[in-house]
Design a protein around this motif. Sequence first.
Motif, PDB file in Angstrom:
ATOM      1  N   GLU A  76      -6.024   1.734  -5.530  1.00  0.00           N
ATOM      2  CA  GLU A  76      -5.654   2.982  -4.873  1.00  0.00           C
ATOM      3  C   GLU A  76      -6.322   3.055  -3.494  1.00  0.00           C
ATOM      4  N   THR A  77      -5.612   3.603  -2.520  1.00  0.00           N
ATOM      5  CA  THR A  77      -6.137   3.629  -1.161  1.00  0.00           C
ATOM      6  C   THR A  77      -6.575   5.027  -0.751  1.00  0.00           C
ATOM      7  N   VAL A  78      -7.540   5.073   0.158  1.00  0.00           N
ATOM      8  CA  VAL A  78      -8.003   6.317   0.752  1.00  0.00           C
ATOM      9  C   VAL A  78      -8.271   6.056   2.234  1.00  0.00           C
ATOM     10  N   ARG A  79      -7.940   7.029   3.068  1.00  0.00           N
ATOM     11  CA  ARG A  79      -8.111   6.883   4.509  1.00  0.00           C
ATOM     12  C   ARG A  79      -9.438   7.473   4.963  1.00  0.00           C
ATOM     13  N   PHE A  80     -10.169   6.697   5.761  1.00  0.00           N
ATOM     14  CA  PHE A  80     -11.362   7.169   6.449  1.00  0.00           C
ATOM     15  C   PHE A  80     -11.201   6.774   7.913  1.00  0.00           C
ATOM     16  N   GLY A  81     -10.933   7.736   8.806  1.00  0.00           N
ATOM     17  CA  GLY A  81     -10.794   7.416  10.218  1.00  0.00           C
ATOM     18  C   GLY A  81      -9.718   6.379  10.467  1.00  0.00           C
ATOM     19  N   ALA A  82     -10.124   5.272  11.094  1.00  0.00           N
ATOM     20  CA  ALA A  82      -9.170   4.230  11.466  1.00  0.00           C
ATOM     21  C   ALA A  82      -9.034   3.139  10.414  1.00  0.00           C
ATOM     22  N   VAL A  83      -9.575   3.331   9.210  1.00  0.00           N
ATOM     23  CA  VAL A  83      -9.516   2.293   8.180  1.00  0.00           C
ATOM     24  C   VAL A  83      -8.932   2.842   6.881  1.00  0.00           C
ATOM     25  N   THR A  84      -8.334   1.931   6.129  1.00  0.00           N
ATOM     26  CA  THR A  84      -7.853   2.226   4.776  1.00  0.00           C
ATOM     27  C   THR A  84      -8.745   1.476   3.806  1.00  0.00           C
ATOM     28  N   VAL A  85      -9.273   2.195   2.828  1.00  0.00           N
ATOM     29  CA  VAL A  85     -10.227   1.623   1.883  1.00  0.00           C
ATOM     30  C   VAL A  85      -9.611   1.591   0.488  1.00  0.00           C
ATOM     31  N   SER A  86      -9.828   0.498  -0.226  1.00  0.00           N
ATOM     32  CA  SER A  86      -9.438   0.405  -1.632  1.00  0.00           C
ATOM     33  C   SER A  86     -10.524  -0.329  -2.398  1.00  0.00           C
ATOM     34  N   LEU A  87     -10.586  -0.059  -3.693  1.00  0.00           N
ATOM     35  CA  LEU A  87     -11.577  -0.681  -4.571  1.00  0.00           C
ATOM     36  C   LEU A  87     -10.878  -1.657  -5.511  1.00  0.00           C
ATOM     37  N   HIS A  88     -11.535  -2.786  -5.762  1.00  0.00           N
ATOM     38  CA  HIS A  88     -10.957  -3.845  -6.582  1.00  0.00           C
ATOM     39  C   HIS A  88     -12.019  -4.344  -7.553  1.00  0.00           C
ATOM     40  N   GLN A  98     -15.371  -4.182  -5.767  1.00  0.00           N
ATOM     41  CA  GLN A  98     -15.475  -4.676  -4.407  1.00  0.00           C
ATOM     42  C   GLN A  98     -14.806  -3.642  -3.503  1.00  0.00           C
ATOM     43  N   VAL A  99     -15.200  -3.628  -2.249  1.00  0.00           N
ATOM     44  CA  VAL A  99     -14.629  -2.678  -1.294  1.00  0.00           C
ATOM     45  C   VAL A  99     -13.799  -3.442  -0.270  1.00  0.00           C
ATOM     46  N   ARG A 100     -12.527  -3.099  -0.190  1.00  0.00           N
ATOM     47  CA  ARG A 100     -11.633  -3.687   0.821  1.00  0.00           C
ATOM     48  C   ARG A 100     -11.451  -2.669   1.940  1.00  0.00           C
ATOM     49  N   ILE A 101     -11.712  -3.092   3.174  1.00  0.00           N
ATOM     50  CA  ILE A 101     -11.629  -2.211   4.342  1.00  0.00           C
ATOM     51  C   ILE A 101     -10.617  -2.820   5.310  1.00  0.00           C
ATOM     52  N   ALA A 102      -9.497  -2.123   5.485  1.00  0.00           N
ATOM     53  CA  ALA A 102      -8.433  -2.609   6.372  1.00  0.00           C
ATOM     54  C   ALA A 102      -8.336  -1.705   7.596  1.00  0.00           C
ATOM     55  N   HIS A 103      -8.596  -2.268   8.761  1.00  0.00           N
ATOM     56  CA  HIS A 103      -8.517  -1.499  10.018  1.00  0.00           C
ATOM     57  C   HIS A 103      -7.070  -1.436  10.496  1.00  0.00           C
ATOM     58  N   ASP A 104      -6.759  -0.386  11.214  1.00  0.00           N
ATOM     59  CA  ASP A 104      -5.411  -0.235  11.747  1.00  0.00           C
ATOM     60  C   ASP A 104      -5.020  -1.365  12.693  1.00  0.00           C
ATOM     61  N   ASP A 105      -6.010  -2.065  13.255  1.00  0.00           N
ATOM     62  CA  ASP A 105      -5.690  -3.169  14.170  1.00  0.00           C
ATOM     63  C   ASP A 105      -5.408  -4.484  13.438  1.00  0.00           C
ATOM     64  N   GLY A 106      -5.427  -4.450  12.099  1.00  0.00           N
ATOM     65  CA  GLY A 106      -5.077  -5.625  11.300  1.00  0.00           C
ATOM     66  C   GLY A 106      -6.239  -6.369  10.696  1.00  0.00           C
ATOM     67  N   ARG A 107      -7.460  -6.091  11.134  1.00  0.00           N
ATOM     68  CA  ARG A 107      -8.629  -6.763  10.547  1.00  0.00           C
ATOM     69  C   ARG A 107      -8.888  -6.264   9.126  1.00  0.00           C
ATOM     70  N   VAL A 108      -9.300  -7.180   8.260  1.00  0.00           N
ATOM     71  CA  VAL A 108      -9.645  -6.830   6.880  1.00  0.00           C
ATOM     72  C   VAL A 108     -11.016  -7.397   6.549  1.00  0.00           C
ATOM     73  N   TRP A 109     -11.881  -6.531   6.060  1.00  0.00           N
ATOM     74  CA  TRP A 109     -13.204  -6.944   5.587  1.00  0.00           C
ATOM     75  C   TRP A 109     -13.296  -6.682   4.082  1.00  0.00           C
ATOM     76  N   GLY A 110     -14.110  -7.483   3.415  1.00  0.00           N
ATOM     77  CA  GLY A 110     -14.387  -7.268   2.006  1.00  0.00           C
ATOM     78  C   GLY A 110     -15.888  -7.214   1.757  1.00  0.00           C
ATOM     79  N   VAL A 111     -16.306  -6.276   0.932  1.00  0.00           N
ATOM     80  CA  VAL A 111     -17.712  -6.153   0.531  1.00  0.00           C
ATOM     81  C   VAL A 111     -17.765  -6.367  -0.973  1.00  0.00           C
TER      82      VAL A 111
END
Length: 350
Positions: A76-88, A98-111
Amino acid sequence: MKPDDLVVVRPEGLYCPHGDFHIDPWRGVPRAVITHAHADHARGGSQHYWAAARGHALLRERLGKQAQITPLAYGETVRFGAVTVSLHSAGHILGSAQVRIAHDDGRVWGVSGDFKRDRDPSCDAFEPFACDTWITEATFALPIYRWTDTREVAAEIFDWWQAAKRDGQSAVLFCYSLGKAQRVLAELTAFTDETVYVHGAMPGLIKAYRAAGIRMLPTEAVSNIPKGTSFAGKLVLAPPGASGTPWMKRMHPYSTGFASGWMRVRGGKRRLAYDRGFVLSDHADWDSLLATIDDTGARRVLVTHGHGDALIAHLTARGIEASMLATQFEGEGGAAADGEAEAVDSAAAD
């Protein structure tokens, strides 16, 4: 770190400046995304928390009834500012993420948070996802740490328990109260349906697992058993902090064991003064760490706590940009990362 990184280190912990939220902060913050309910990741004092719905009851146990928690289904996704966050699912303990962070500019980070890839009947399996930058734990990031199939370890625990029973002893297995105890109880259903007795730090956490539908052996709190009752022949689970305390007098005569990934190191059992050591970890081993990095496809890896130097050297040799991401828990030898902080804190609960 780089000026436009999606995750940076602040005094409160890991912080996403593009979304204005923290991940597992060690101080109170306005918005906290929590990977799981272990004490070194879930702390009170924040105004609002987001966490995986599967771990909601455990987080309530940790943070209290007044905490403002928004549960999220995996994916499930939730918006924070310029990023979309989901948990996996992270496969670490029930509800770990894990935390998936997808920026509106196309970058994706995972924690990653804490995670493992091994089979575990007490929690959901790890779910890999692709990202550009991967922040990984490195608790057991040395080639010496390679885990045996958990079913074999469970058989070893059962055989040790039966040997203690034949000798007229109780079998006291020290294991972390959240995650490890429930995993042991779930694995042992393959061998018996006998009741297991547990330290007072564990019943509430076990209840939360049962409510989530996890099948485990029946349990009874030691505190519910009349004083003077013999525990000979019984399996007793207790947090490591209970070792050497007056609580152990009720278990006499006993054989002691410890279930932890740290038991892989030769001499660990003697150093910790347990009769038996069982190699059972809720963290990724060396091979799983490398396989996960491959699965993400990340070309940049940031390493937190544990044996970071060895992993960084290995990844750099493979042409992957890798470096340390220093956190508050550097230099603690992984104890807090494997849940021991939680277990010691609650050791006096019985």
